[in-house]
Motif scaffolding. Structure first.
Motif, PDB file in Angstrom:
ATOM      1  N   UNK A 125      28.681 -45.555  31.925  1.00  0.00           N
ATOM      2  CA  UNK A 125      29.140 -44.428  32.744  1.00  0.00           C
ATOM      3  C   UNK A 125      29.799 -44.950  34.010  1.00  0.00           C
ATOM      4  N   UNK A 126      30.787 -44.206  34.495  1.00  0.00           N
ATOM      5  CA  UNK A 126      31.424 -44.548  35.770  1.00  0.00           C
ATOM      6  C   UNK A 126      31.648 -43.276  36.579  1.00  0.00           C
ATOM      7  N   UNK A 127      31.602 -43.420  37.901  1.00  0.00           N
ATOM      8  CA  UNK A 127      31.904 -42.295  38.800  1.00  0.00           C
ATOM      9  C   UNK A 127      32.906 -42.778  39.845  1.00  0.00           C
ATOM     10  N   UNK A 128      33.689 -41.830  40.356  1.00  0.00           N
ATOM     11  CA  UNK A 128      34.717 -42.221  41.328  1.00  0.00           C
ATOM     12  C   UNK A 128      34.966 -41.161  42.366  1.00  0.00           C
ATOM     13  N   UNK A 129      35.941 -41.470  43.231  1.00  0.00           N
ATOM     14  CA  UNK A 129      36.300 -40.539  44.307  1.00  0.00           C
ATOM     15  C   UNK A 129      37.012 -39.293  43.801  1.00  0.00           C
ATOM     16  N   UNK A 130      37.391 -39.279  42.515  1.00  0.00           N
ATOM     17  CA  UNK A 130      38.089 -38.110  41.967  1.00  0.00           C
ATOM     18  C   UNK A 130      37.112 -37.052  41.438  1.00  0.00           C
ATOM     19  N   UNK A 131      35.813 -37.167  41.853  1.00  0.00           N
ATOM     20  CA  UNK A 131      34.768 -36.170  41.531  1.00  0.00           C
ATOM     21  C   UNK A 131      34.463 -36.084  40.035  1.00  0.00           C
ATOM     22  N   UNK A 132      34.701 -37.151  39.292  1.00  0.00           N
ATOM     23  CA  UNK A 132      34.451 -37.118  37.847  1.00  0.00           C
ATOM     24  C   UNK A 132      33.373 -38.129  37.462  1.00  0.00           C
ATOM     25  N   UNK A 133      32.648 -37.771  36.380  1.00  0.00           N
ATOM     26  CA  UNK A 133      31.715 -38.687  35.724  1.00  0.00           C
ATOM     27  C   UNK A 133      32.284 -38.927  34.331  1.00  0.00           C
ATOM     28  N   UNK A 134      32.492 -40.199  33.977  1.00  0.00           N
ATOM     29  CA  UNK A 134      33.106 -40.511  32.682  1.00  0.00           C
ATOM     30  C   UNK A 134      32.198 -41.442  31.888  1.00  0.00           C
ATOM     31  N   UNK A 135      32.090 -41.152  30.595  1.00  0.00           N
ATOM     32  CA  UNK A 135      31.326 -42.008  29.687  1.00  0.00           C
ATOM     33  C   UNK A 135      32.308 -42.734  28.776  1.00  0.00           C
ATOM     34  N   UNK A 136      32.170 -44.080  28.702  1.00  0.00           N
ATOM     35  CA  UNK A 136      33.093 -44.910  27.936  1.00  0.00           C
ATOM     36  C   UNK A 136      32.344 -45.659  26.835  1.00  0.00           C
ATOM     37  N   UNK A 137      33.022 -45.936  25.736  1.00  0.00           N
ATOM     38  CA  UNK A 137      32.451 -46.783  24.686  1.00  0.00           C
ATOM     39  C   UNK A 137      32.401 -48.231  25.177  1.00  0.00           C
ATOM     40  N   UNK A 138      31.340 -48.937  24.789  1.00  0.00           N
ATOM     41  CA  UNK A 138      31.251 -50.353  25.152  1.00  0.00           C
ATOM     42  C   UNK A 138      32.205 -51.192  24.298  1.00  0.00           C
ATOM     43  N   UNK A 139      32.433 -50.751  23.062  1.00  0.00           N
ATOM     44  CA  UNK A 139      33.339 -51.482  22.164  1.00  0.00           C
ATOM     45  C   UNK A 139      34.794 -51.224  22.567  1.00  0.00           C
ATOM     46  N   UNK A 140      35.633 -52.204  22.368  1.00  0.00           N
ATOM     47  CA  UNK A 140      37.072 -52.022  22.609  1.00  0.00           C
ATOM     48  C   UNK A 140      37.649 -51.103  21.531  1.00  0.00           C
ATOM     49  N   UNK A 141      38.661 -50.307  21.877  1.00  0.00           N
ATOM     50  CA  UNK A 141      39.257 -49.411  20.868  1.00  0.00           C
ATOM     51  C   UNK A 141      39.980 -50.210  19.791  1.00  0.00           C
ATOM     52  N   UNK A 142      40.093 -49.622  18.602  1.00  0.00           N
ATOM     53  CA  UNK A 142      40.799 -50.280  17.498  1.00  0.00           C
ATOM     54  C   UNK A 142      42.312 -50.301  17.773  1.00  0.00           C
ATOM     55  N   UNK A 143      43.078 -50.866  16.848  1.00  0.00           N
ATOM     56  CA  UNK A 143      44.490 -51.187  17.096  1.00  0.00           C
ATOM     57  C   UNK A 143      45.312 -49.977  17.562  1.00  0.00           C
ATOM     58  N   UNK A 144      45.207 -48.852  16.881  1.00  0.00           N
ATOM     59  CA  UNK A 144      46.056 -47.708  17.223  1.00  0.00           C
ATOM     60  C   UNK A 144      45.306 -46.637  18.005  1.00  0.00           C
ATOM     61  N   UNK A 145      44.070 -46.903  18.367  1.00  0.00           N
ATOM     62  CA  UNK A 145      43.257 -45.892  19.056  1.00  0.00           C
ATOM     63  C   UNK A 145      43.575 -45.873  20.551  1.00  0.00           C
ATOM     64  N   UNK A 146      43.589 -44.669  21.125  1.00  0.00           N
ATOM     65  CA  UNK A 146      43.840 -44.516  22.567  1.00  0.00           C
ATOM     66  C   UNK A 146      42.596 -44.886  23.369  1.00  0.00           C
ATOM     67  N   UNK A 147      42.824 -45.434  24.574  1.00  0.00           N
ATOM     68  CA  UNK A 147      41.721 -45.796  25.470  1.00  0.00           C
ATOM     69  C   UNK A 147      41.342 -44.563  26.290  1.00  0.00           C
ATOM     70  N   UNK A 148      40.384 -43.781  25.770  1.00  0.00           N
ATOM     71  CA  UNK A 148      39.977 -42.547  26.448  1.00  0.00           C
ATOM     72  C   UNK A 148      38.459 -42.468  26.526  1.00  0.00           C
ATOM     73  N   UNK A 149      37.933 -41.773  27.562  1.00  0.00           N
ATOM     74  CA  UNK A 149      36.472 -41.646  27.674  1.00  0.00           C
ATOM     75  C   UNK A 149      35.887 -40.746  26.595  1.00  0.00           C
ATOM     76  N   UNK A 150      34.604 -40.978  26.257  1.00  0.00           N
ATOM     77  CA  UNK A 150      33.912 -40.126  25.280  1.00  0.00           C
ATOM     78  C   UNK A 150      33.717 -38.738  25.882  1.00  0.00           C
ATOM     79  N   UNK A 151      33.211 -38.696  27.117  1.00  0.00           N
ATOM     80  CA  UNK A 151      32.989 -37.428  27.833  1.00  0.00           C
ATOM     81  C   UNK A 151      33.512 -37.565  29.254  1.00  0.00           C
ATOM     82  N   UNK A 152      33.977 -36.449  29.796  1.00  0.00           N
ATOM     83  CA  UNK A 152      34.360 -36.391  31.211  1.00  0.00           C
ATOM     84  C   UNK A 152      33.740 -35.142  31.813  1.00  0.00           C
ATOM     85  N   UNK A 153      33.010 -35.321  32.907  1.00  0.00           N
ATOM     86  CA  UNK A 153      32.404 -34.187  33.612  1.00  0.00           C
ATOM     87  C   UNK A 153      33.069 -34.083  34.980  1.00  0.00           C
TER      88      UNK A 153
END
Length: 445
Positions: A125-153
């Motif tokens: 999980x990461x938090x920032x000054x943009x008032x969001x909480x984001x959950x990311x996969x620990x694994x790197x995305x596959x070849x054609x997969x976009x780098x996007x968070x699992x959840x964003x609050x």
């Protein structure tokens, strides 16, 4: 008739191969070794000198960030994985074995204020000054997969700290209040407030996992139980506490890093007086993290160095610094108790040895036995003046050396002034207050 026979075991004196060292019989009778202690003292002195000669703690520098490193997070399962967040909103996942970055994310706009790994190690999980909480996969995305968070609050206020529960899918954030979140929901399941000031840091207890502690900018440290509706108790100090860390083996102990250049270790059952005050830094202490054994902790400071403190002693046993290292913002102790990581303002993450003179790599049995023997000798003669002087000596940057000398003069001046007031006042009118009690303003329950 009794016959006495000499019985000898060949294993005691016969070599296994011709390359082995000859085994010498040894008689341990102290009467036959009259100068054993002087000999051991010389060995202890030499062992202490060699320990300082081989003290080269710096291992590696991980560079790649384009702004100051503001926070670090350890992987719960993998020793070689570390996550770092910078002041430009960038996250990096590092492989410590290869000493390189394996993944870069542009996660937030503005500062990355906090990072934490999930207890199973599959996401973070990461938090920032943009008032969001984001959950990311620990694994790197596959070849054609976009780098996007699992959840964003998207929250209502800026979050300044985050920590994950050690056993459940629950995490806590802090900002204007402490919020307890369930990973499946987009709104907090519980919120705690006590006062109106912003909260800097929040940490779950690794032993009693339902307890958590936070420190706020109104100089308070507050304890919570997530099973209750209200906070438990609060201690108010002279100056603000910047970070907090629980002892991983003793459920009731925690240490706070304070603005008054000190660290305070508390027992949560009695907050009226800290168990230990740790003094050596010459500027505000910004972060603290315990070793997995619970016997030591490492602190990061605005004075451009990190220090390792034994948990039961008031002064540091080690100080690490480099010429290029600037204000150290965050610090972590690795889960195998061998390394320390710190992130600083000049965009670098540095990897240090927890034991400065430890040899990295495989040790031969005889080498290991020799190191253990030298360590026991140093321990036996540690209070001898010469051994103590050599073991304690450290080279410090000129700024830290001069500042610590100035602080010593100021402390001695205050002590002398207090003694003079007591001497020329009515007996009992000027009470003696210990160093531990001086900086506690109040305890609220």
């Amino acid at each position: 008739m009794k016959v006495r026979v000499l019985c000898r075991n060949p294993d005691d004196y016969v070599r296994e191969t011709k390359n082995d060292i000859q085994r010498v019989p040894r008689n341990y009778d102290p009467a036959l070794h009259p100068f054993e202690v002087p000999r051991e003292y010389i060995r202890a002195l030499n062992a202490t000198k060699l320990d300082r000669i081989f003290a080269k703690p710096f291992v590696a520098s991980l560079d790649g960030h384009r702004d100051g490193v503001h926070c670090l997070a350890k992987h719960f399962k993998s020793l070689s994985t570390i996550i770092s967040g910078a002041c430009n909103g960038e996250l990096k996942v590092w492989n410590l074995m290869n000493r390189r970055c394996v993944r870069t994310l542009q996660a937030h706009t503005g500062f990355v204020r906090g990072l934490c790994s999930r207890f199973c190690g599959t996401s973070f999980f990461s938090i920032g000054d943009d008032k969001t909480i984001k959950q990311w996969k620990m694994e790197s995305p596959s070849f054609e997969e976009q780098e996007e968070p699992i959840h964003t609050i998207l929250g209502k206020t800026v979050y300044t700290g985050i920590d994950h529960h050690w056993k459940d899918d629950v995490f806590a954030t802090c900002g204007q209040q402490v919020d307890i979140w369930n990973e499946q929901r987009t709104s907090p399941i519980r919120s705690f407030t006590w006062g109106v000031d912003s909260i800097n840091s929040v940490k779950f207890n690794p032993v009693e996992t339902n307890l958590l502690a936070s420190c706020a900018s109104d100089r308070s440290i507050v304890l919570y139980d997530i099973r209750q509706a209200t906070p438990l108790k609060k201690v108010i100090m002279d100056l603000r506490t910047n970070a907090i860390c629980w002892n991983p083996l003793e459920a009731f102990m925690f240490t706070g890093a304070n603005e008054d250049y000190r660290l305070y270790t508390f027992d949560m059952r009695n907050l009226d007086i800290p168990i230990m005050v740790h003094m050596d830094h010459v500027s505000a202490v910004l972060d603290v993290d315990y070793s997995p054994t619970g016997k030591e902790f490492v602190s990061a400071s605005f004075d451009k160095c990190i220090r390792i403190f034994p948990a039961n002693k008031g002064h540091s046993r080690e100080v690490y610094h480099t010429k290029r290292m600037q204000h150290v913002m965050c610090v972590k102790w690795s889960a195998d108790n061998k390394y320390i990581l710190c992130g600083s303002d000049e965009m670098n993450i540095r990897l240090w040895k927890a034991n400065a003179s430890e040899k990295l790599g495989v040790l031969a049995p005889r080498e290991k036995a020799s190191l253990n023997y030298n360590e026991k000798l140093r321990e036996k003669f540690q209070h001898h003046p010469q051994v103590k002087r050599i073991a304690r000596h450290r080279h410090l940057p000129k700024m830290i050396y001069n500042q610590s000398k100035e602080l010593r003069i100021m402390k001695e001046s205050r002590r002398r002034k207090e003694q003079n007031r007591r001497k020329h006042s009515k007996p009992g009118s000027v009470p003696i207050i210990s160093e531990k009690k001086k900086h506690i303003v109040a305890v609220v329950k």
